[in-house]
Design an enzyme around this catalytic site. Structure first.
Site, PDB file in Angstrom:
ATOM      1  N   GLY A 170       0.829  -1.212   0.000  1.00 28.19           N
ATOM      2  CA  GLY A 170       0.000   0.000   0.000  1.00 28.19           C
ATOM      3  C   GLY A 170       0.852   1.245   0.000  1.00 28.19           C
ATOM      4  O   GLY A 170       1.317   1.677   1.056  1.00 28.19           O
ATOM      5  N   MET A 221       0.713   7.513   3.410  1.00 27.01           N
ATOM      6  CA  MET A 221       1.155   6.945   4.695  1.00 27.01           C
ATOM      7  C   MET A 221       2.083   5.763   4.475  1.00 27.01           C
ATOM      8  O   MET A 221       3.131   5.650   5.109  1.00 27.01           O
ATOM      9  CB  MET A 221      -0.052   6.493   5.530  1.00 27.01           C
ATOM     10  CG  MET A 221      -0.853   7.593   6.149  1.00 27.01           C
ATOM     11  SD  MET A 221       0.056   8.481   7.414  1.00 27.01           S
ATOM     12  CE  MET A 221      -0.002   7.342   8.795  1.00 27.01           C
ATOM     13  N   SER A 252      -0.422   6.660  14.450  1.00 27.80           N
ATOM     14  CA  SER A 252      -0.825   8.067  14.443  1.00 27.80           C
ATOM     15  C   SER A 252       0.371   8.963  14.188  1.00 27.80           C
ATOM     16  O   SER A 252       1.484   8.654  14.594  1.00 27.80           O
ATOM     17  CB  SER A 252      -1.461   8.467  15.775  1.00 27.80           C
ATOM     18  OG  SER A 252      -1.696   9.869  15.768  1.00 27.80           O
ATOM     19  N   GLY A 253       0.107  10.063  13.534  1.00 31.13           N
ATOM     20  CA  GLY A 253       1.161  11.042  13.287  1.00 31.13           C
ATOM     21  C   GLY A 253       1.065  11.643  11.907  1.00 31.13           C
ATOM     22  O   GLY A 253       1.846  12.514  11.546  1.00 31.13           O
ATOM     23  N   LYS A 295      -6.218   2.935  19.305  1.00 32.03           N
ATOM     24  CA  LYS A 295      -6.094   3.938  18.236  1.00 32.03           C
ATOM     25  C   LYS A 295      -7.435   4.641  18.009  1.00 32.03           C
ATOM     26  O   LYS A 295      -7.490   5.851  17.803  1.00 32.03           O
ATOM     27  CB  LYS A 295      -5.616   3.292  16.943  1.00 32.03           C
ATOM     28  CG  LYS A 295      -5.657   4.199  15.721  1.00 32.03           C
ATOM     29  CD  LYS A 295      -4.728   5.390  15.860  1.00 32.03           C
ATOM     30  CE  LYS A 295      -4.938   6.578  14.973  1.00 32.03           C
ATOM     31  NZ  LYS A 295      -5.329   6.461  13.633  1.00 32.03           N
ATOM     32  N   HIS A 338      -7.848   7.080  20.726  1.00 28.02           N
ATOM     33  CA  HIS A 338      -6.946   8.204  20.405  1.00 28.02           C
ATOM     34  C   HIS A 338      -7.659   9.174  19.454  1.00 28.02           C
ATOM     35  O   HIS A 338      -7.661  10.387  19.656  1.00 28.02           O
ATOM     36  CB  HIS A 338      -5.663   7.648  19.781  1.00 28.02           C
ATOM     37  CG  HIS A 338      -4.811   8.658  19.063  1.00 28.02           C
ATOM     38  ND1 HIS A 338      -5.178   9.213  17.853  1.00 28.02           N
ATOM     39  CD2 HIS A 338      -3.622   9.231  19.387  1.00 28.02           C
ATOM     40  CE1 HIS A 338      -4.258  10.077  17.474  1.00 28.02           C
ATOM     41  NE2 HIS A 338      -3.298  10.106  18.387  1.00 28.02           N
ATOM     42  N   ASN A 339      -8.282   8.626  18.423  1.00 31.11           N
ATOM     43  CA  ASN A 339      -8.963   9.484  17.452  1.00 31.11           C
ATOM     44  C   ASN A 339     -10.172  10.179  18.061  1.00 31.11           C
ATOM     45  O   ASN A 339     -10.472  11.327  17.723  1.00 31.11           O
ATOM     46  CB  ASN A 339      -9.393   8.672  16.229  1.00 31.11           C
ATOM     47  CG  ASN A 339      -8.222   8.356  15.328  1.00 31.11           C
ATOM     48  OD1 ASN A 339      -7.079   8.348  15.776  1.00 31.11           O
ATOM     49  ND2 ASN A 339      -8.483   8.084  14.068  1.00 31.11           N
ATOM     50  N   GLU A 345      -8.846  12.999  19.873  1.00 27.28           N
ATOM     51  CA  GLU A 345      -8.432  13.980  18.851  1.00 27.28           C
ATOM     52  C   GLU A 345      -9.642  14.812  18.381  1.00 27.28           C
ATOM     53  O   GLU A 345      -9.575  16.039  18.306  1.00 27.28           O
ATOM     54  CB  GLU A 345      -7.817  13.205  17.695  1.00 27.28           C
ATOM     55  CG  GLU A 345      -7.350  14.006  16.511  1.00 27.28           C
ATOM     56  CD  GLU A 345      -6.853  13.074  15.392  1.00 27.28           C
ATOM     57  OE1 GLU A 345      -5.998  12.201  15.661  1.00 27.28           O
ATOM     58  OE2 GLU A 345      -7.343  13.208  14.259  1.00 27.28           O
ATOM     59  N   HIS A 349     -41.524  -0.142  36.181  1.00 26.34           N
ATOM     60  CA  HIS A 349     -40.156  -0.653  36.036  1.00 26.34           C
ATOM     61  C   HIS A 349     -39.465  -0.866  37.380  1.00 26.34           C
ATOM     62  O   HIS A 349     -38.387  -1.432  37.438  1.00 26.34           O
ATOM     63  CB  HIS A 349     -39.318   0.307  35.175  1.00 26.34           C
ATOM     64  CG  HIS A 349     -39.781   0.358  33.749  1.00 26.34           C
ATOM     65  ND1 HIS A 349     -39.609  -0.701  32.887  1.00 26.34           N
ATOM     66  CD2 HIS A 349     -40.427   1.321  33.045  1.00 26.34           C
ATOM     67  CE1 HIS A 349     -40.119  -0.380  31.701  1.00 26.34           C
ATOM     68  NE2 HIS A 349     -40.637   0.839  31.779  1.00 26.34           N
TER      69      HIS A 349
HETATM   70  P1  2AM Z   1      -4.014   1.503  -5.372  1.00 21.18           P
HETATM   71  O1  2AM Z   1      -2.863   2.447  -5.510  1.00 21.18           O
HETATM   72  O2  2AM Z   1      -3.889   0.353  -6.313  1.00 21.18           O
HETATM   73  O3  2AM Z   1      -5.350   2.173  -5.453  1.00 21.18           O
HETATM   74  C1  2AM Z   1      -4.921   3.603  -0.271  1.00 21.18           C
HETATM   75  O4  2AM Z   1      -6.089   3.630  -1.025  1.00 21.18           O
HETATM   76  C2  2AM Z   1      -4.056   2.414  -0.647  1.00 21.18           C
HETATM   77  O5  2AM Z   1      -4.834   1.215  -0.516  1.00 21.18           O
HETATM   78  C3  2AM Z   1      -3.532   2.438  -2.056  1.00 21.18           C
HETATM   79  O6  2AM Z   1      -2.203   1.983  -2.023  1.00 21.18           O
HETATM   80  C4  2AM Z   1      -4.463   1.490  -2.773  1.00 21.18           C
HETATM   81  O7  2AM Z   1      -3.903   0.864  -3.909  1.00 21.18           O
HETATM   82  C5  2AM Z   1      -4.695   0.465  -1.699  1.00 21.18           C
HETATM   83  N1  2AM Z   1      -5.896  -0.332  -1.922  1.00 21.18           N
HETATM   84  C6  2AM Z   1      -7.184   0.096  -1.883  1.00 21.18           C
HETATM   85  N2  2AM Z   1      -8.026  -0.926  -2.105  1.00 21.18           N
HETATM   86  C7  2AM Z   1      -7.262  -2.025  -2.291  1.00 21.18           C
HETATM   87  C8  2AM Z   1      -7.547  -3.395  -2.544  1.00 21.18           C
HETATM   88  N3  2AM Z   1      -8.812  -3.832  -2.650  1.00 21.18           N
HETATM   89  N4  2AM Z   1      -6.503  -4.249  -2.685  1.00 21.18           N
HETATM   90  C9  2AM Z   1      -5.250  -3.779  -2.577  1.00 21.18           C
HETATM   91  N5  2AM Z   1      -4.904  -2.530  -2.328  1.00 21.18           N
HETATM   92  C10 2AM Z   1      -5.892  -1.650  -2.189  1.00 21.18           C
END
Ligand code: 2AM
Length: 490
Positions: free
Chosen positions: A10, A14, A143-144, A198, A201-202, A205, A475
């Site tokens: 991915g 991030m 997070s960050g 997490k 945490h959100n 936030e 009740h």
């Molecule tokens: P992509 O670049 O091929 O869209 C954030 O969307 C990240 O998640 C991206 O790297 C995206 O890949 C990946 N992503 C979203 N859906 C996905 C899926 N069904 N299988 C694999 N990667 C996926």
């Protein structure tokens, strides 16, 4: 062939930054992305500006640690065993699809680490499914933001301890540092505890961001301060040791940012051009849902989610603004009042922020009991001290107050209680009074004060509610003078 210490799937912002962070710390990392062009581009453009500032790996060395792969088979074959695979892909179905594709390619004891914002219950379901194949699944909160991923995030991994031990050397190197220089990562606990923490945490936030937005509203619309003045005020707040935080720091910077699309001599401030409609993604809503499920009072988090919902309902707001008249009892502030307001908001913000963390801890404590996670709350607060969005000076005292050293913890706890119960509390009440008089909505400020007052009061009016329920629904009610449940004909 040299194998990689870890793999990452991915390569959105991030994921790309986390991969760079891992490579910069001297680990060979294989990367894979569904769309292969992204992988090609990423490996090619891992440039100097994206590497660590100084004293770390040199750039070419760091870049040679990034290995692009173009099929899942190639990706998996290039990893040291037990394989460690970070997923930074879209939360939800994508994670299920990817684990289903990956698992037949993996061997016993390999570890998948989901660093996305997954719901903790999904994480637990995936852990159970993969355990059937002797595969480990760690749900790791991260997070960050983009900067954190690159230079050091706060990491919240939950899953089997044996699996944690295998990823620990890498995770401790890539994490941010706490106030004592220790890595902002710890084994949160088993099951979905990492993603739960997490999520909380959100939620915190959301709550703190809403308090900051309300402070801005008060200072701008009641105090009449300009953007430049607001920047100075928030920079001042950031000198308060309890308030010193990432969120206040960026807030001060936001006020003086000029519109980058305005090339005139005197560009507008960007903040004044931004729509007043905030979105709310999964985690804030999940926090309020689980708080209700577990019976935990988290009014500021709820108020923050609600505030985003109403802000986003622009259609109704536009319509209702034409119909709803406001009558206020506010007086114009004198220059002396305005000066006072700056301090009052600071005091209110300080105490209310403390209450936001308290609500988060309440949720974590209840989940810990309910799910038997055996969490260390002081450690959780410690790993929020660096890298993450809610890092703040106050977390130094709070980690001590929740720590194992009973005597020190009690001394710190007393200090915190004295602060909450001291003179600043009057400012907290005054800010809310001023807001009500001026028709400025301050749902988060009021919710935090309600939280404090509800726990501080010896008696709440729910005796009447018990009576009403018995009146119309038989009740039953409990009595203060003897045990048992009672019912009468009213
Ligand atoms: P992509 O670049 O091929 O869209 C954030 O969307 C990240 O998640 C991206 O790297 C995206 O890949 C990946 N992503 C979203 N859906 C996905 C899926 N069904 N299988 C694999 N990667 C996926």
């Amino acid at each position: 062939m040299n194998k990689s210490a870890i793999g990452l799937i991915g390569l959105a912002t991030m994921g790309a930054n986390l991969a760079r962070n891992i490579a910069n710390k001297g680990f060979r990392v294989s990367v894979f992305n569904r769309t292969t062009e992204k992988t090609e581009k990423f490996v090619k453009h891992a440039t100097k500006s994206q590497s660590e500032p100084k004293g770390e790996q040199n750039v070419s060395e760091a870049n040679s640690n990034l290995i692009g792969t173009y099929t899942l088979q190639e990706f998996v074959a290039g990893l040291e065993t037990p394989r460690k695979i970070i997923l930074l892909i879209k939360a939800g179905q994508a994670v299920d699809d990817m684990t289903a594709e990956l698992s037949p390619l993996l061997d016993k004891n390999d570890i998948i680490i989901d660093c996305g914002n997954s719901h903790f219950k999904d994480t637990e379901r995936r852990q159970k499914e993969l355990a059937k194949h002797d595969l480990n699944f760690i749900g790791c909160g991260i997070s960050g933001g983009e900067e954190g991923a690159l230079h050091g995030p706060s990491l919240m991994p939950g899953g089997k301890k044996e699996a944690w031990k295998k990823i620990r050397p890498i995770f401790e190197k890539i994490a941010a540092k706490d106030f004592a220089g220790k890595p902002c990562v710890t084994h949160i606990g088993d099951f979905g505890s990492g993603h739960f923490v997490k999520m909380v945490h959100n939620g915190i936030e959301y709550a703190i961001m809403q308090l900051l937005a309300e402070s801005y509203d008060m200072l701008k619309n009641l105090g009449g301060f300009s953007n430049s003045e607001l920047a100075k005020i928030f920079t001042g707040y950031n000198k308060n040791p309890n308030l010193k935080s990432f969120l206040i720091e960026i807030t001060a910077k936001i006020f003086v940012k000029k519109d980058p699309e305005d090339h005139s001599k005197n560009p507008h401030f960007l903040i004044d051009l931004i729509k007043d409609a905030a979105g709310q993604k999964g985690t804030g809503k999940w926090t309020t849902e689980i708080a209700h499920d577990l019976g935990v009072y988290a009014p500021t988090i709820n108020a923050a989610v609600d505030a985003r919902i109403v802000s986003g309902d622009t259609k109704t707001r536009e319509m209702s603004q034409r119909m709803l008249k406001i009558q206020t009892t506010a007086k114009r502030l004198t220059p002396a009042d305005k000066k006072k307001l700056v301090k009052q908001v600071e005091n209110a913000l300080e105490l209310a922020t403390m209450i936001c963390y308290e609500q988060g801890i309440g949720l974590i404590s209840k989940a810990d009991k309910e799910f038997h996670w055996n969490l260390n709350r002081s450690e959780i607060i410690r790993i929020w001290q660096g890298g993450c969005i809610i890092r703040s000076g106050y977390l130094k005292d709070l980690a001590i107050a929740l720590g194992a050293d009973q005597k020190t913890a009690m001394t710190m706890f007393t200090k915190i209680m004295q602060n909450l119960g001291g003179d600043k509390q009057k400012s907290w009440r005054k800010v809310i009074l001023l807001a009500v008089e001026s028709a400025i909505p301050v749902p988060a400020f009021y919710a935090t004060l309600n939280y404090y007052d509800s726990y501080a009061e010896a008696r709440l009016p729910q005796n009447l509610i018990q009576a009403q329920r018995d009146f119309f629904g038989a009740h039953g009610y409990e009595r203060t003078d003897k045990p048992g449940s009672f019912h009468i004909k009213w």
